[in-house]
Motif scaffolding. Structure first.
Motif, mmCIF file in Angstrom:
data_model
loop_
_atom_site.group_PDB
_atom_site.id
_atom_site.type_symbol
_atom_site.label_atom_id
_atom_site.label_comp_id
_atom_site.label_asym_id
_atom_site.label_seq_id
_atom_site.Cartn_x
_atom_site.Cartn_y
_atom_site.Cartn_z
ATOM 1 N N UNK A 43 0.593 -1.149 -0.064
ATOM 2 C CA UNK A 43 -0.021 -0.029 0.000
ATOM 3 C C UNK A 43 0.752 1.247 0.050
ATOM 4 N N UNK A 44 2.051 1.279 0.792
ATOM 5 C CA UNK A 44 2.908 2.305 0.869
ATOM 6 C C UNK A 44 3.874 2.316 -0.404
ATOM 7 N N UNK A 45 4.606 1.253 -0.756
ATOM 8 C CA UNK A 45 5.338 1.093 -2.167
ATOM 9 C C UNK A 45 4.738 0.469 -3.260
ATOM 10 N N UNK A 46 4.066 1.055 -3.977
ATOM 11 C CA UNK A 46 3.177 0.530 -5.020
ATOM 12 C C UNK A 46 3.734 -0.086 -6.019
ATOM 13 N N UNK A 47 5.126 0.465 -6.335
ATOM 14 C CA UNK A 47 5.741 -0.150 -7.490
ATOM 15 C C UNK A 47 6.708 -1.205 -7.115
ATOM 16 N N UNK A 48 6.763 -1.702 -5.866
ATOM 17 C CA UNK A 48 7.557 -2.779 -5.688
ATOM 18 C C UNK A 48 7.132 -4.125 -6.077
ATOM 19 N N UNK A 49 7.509 -4.491 -7.419
ATOM 20 C CA UNK A 49 6.917 -5.526 -8.091
ATOM 21 C C UNK A 49 7.573 -6.703 -7.463
ATOM 22 N N UNK A 50 8.856 -6.874 -6.939
ATOM 23 C CA UNK A 50 9.363 -8.228 -6.588
ATOM 24 C C UNK A 50 8.519 -8.532 -5.380
ATOM 25 N N UNK A 51 8.189 -7.555 -4.549
ATOM 26 C CA UNK A 51 7.038 -7.860 -3.375
ATOM 27 C C UNK A 51 5.865 -8.505 -3.716
ATOM 28 N N UNK A 52 5.419 -7.967 -4.777
ATOM 29 C CA UNK A 52 4.237 -8.402 -4.892
ATOM 30 C C UNK A 52 4.113 -9.606 -5.836
ATOM 31 N N UNK A 53 5.114 -10.110 -6.390
ATOM 32 C CA UNK A 53 5.352 -11.280 -6.700
ATOM 33 C C UNK A 53 5.444 -12.408 -5.812
ATOM 34 N N UNK A 54 6.287 -11.898 -4.730
ATOM 35 C CA UNK A 54 6.112 -12.835 -3.593
ATOM 36 C C UNK A 54 5.004 -13.007 -3.047
ATOM 37 N N UNK A 55 4.231 -11.771 -3.046
ATOM 38 C CA UNK A 55 2.526 -12.056 -1.946
ATOM 39 C C UNK A 55 2.002 -12.800 -2.956
ATOM 40 N N UNK A 56 2.006 -12.828 -4.438
ATOM 41 C CA UNK A 56 1.265 -13.874 -5.314
ATOM 42 C C UNK A 56 1.713 -15.376 -4.984
ATOM 43 N N UNK A 57 2.896 -15.446 -4.719
ATOM 44 C CA UNK A 57 3.370 -16.785 -4.313
ATOM 45 C C UNK A 57 3.004 -17.246 -2.774
ATOM 46 N N UNK A 58 2.856 -16.126 -2.051
ATOM 47 C CA UNK A 58 2.335 -16.713 -0.702
ATOM 48 C C UNK A 58 0.720 -17.147 -0.568
ATOM 49 N N UNK A 59 0.071 -16.216 -1.473
ATOM 50 C CA UNK A 59 -1.352 -16.648 -1.727
ATOM 51 C C UNK A 59 -1.533 -17.944 -2.322
ATOM 52 N N UNK A 60 -0.711 -18.158 -3.023
ATOM 53 C CA UNK A 60 -0.894 -19.636 -4.041
ATOM 54 C C UNK A 60 -0.584 -20.605 -3.167
ATOM 55 N N UNK A 61 0.401 -20.421 -2.149
ATOM 56 C CA UNK A 61 0.716 -21.479 -1.234
ATOM 57 C C UNK A 61 -0.166 -21.592 -0.161
ATOM 58 N N UNK A 62 -0.805 -20.760 0.174
ATOM 59 C CA UNK A 62 -1.940 -20.898 1.203
ATOM 60 C C UNK A 62 -3.074 -21.488 0.508
ATOM 61 N N UNK A 63 -3.361 -21.008 -0.787
ATOM 62 C CA UNK A 63 -4.486 -21.736 -1.138
ATOM 63 C C UNK A 63 -4.367 -23.191 -1.499
#
Length: 88
Positions: A43-63
């Motif tokens: 929410x603070x660093x909108x252009x942090x695409x590396x962290x965004x990719x990590x977030x998607x990986x974590x969401x997939x792992x939880x799913x």
């Protein structure tokens, strides 16, 4: 990042028995904490695409973990969804 103290607190709250660190409830709780932390970061660093990719990986792992619980024990799956406020 989740501090060591926060991680221990989450494990104690969701463990099924003493010394339990690998049950699906504990794993989903830890993943959810990391996902919430990364969401706030993005929410603070909108252009942090590396962290965004990590977030998607974590969401997939939880799913995937939730899908496993859903196949093995439906009541446990529903309880986990209710505890964490997740959608099915």
């Amino acid at each position: 990042m989740i501090s060591k103290e926060q991680k221990e607190e989450i494990i104690k709250k969701f463990q099924r028995h003493e010394g339990d660190t690998g049950s699906p409830e504990v794993q989903v709780a830890l993943l959810s904490a990391r996902i919430n932390n990364l969401t706030e970061h993005l929410k603070v660093f909108k252009s942090d695409y590396s962290s965004r990719r990590g977030l998607f990986k974590l969401v997939g792992e939880r799913r995937r973990l939730l899908n496993y619980v859903k196949e093995t024990d439906k009541a446990r799956y529903q309880r986990i969804l209710k505890e964490f406020g997740l959608r099915a």
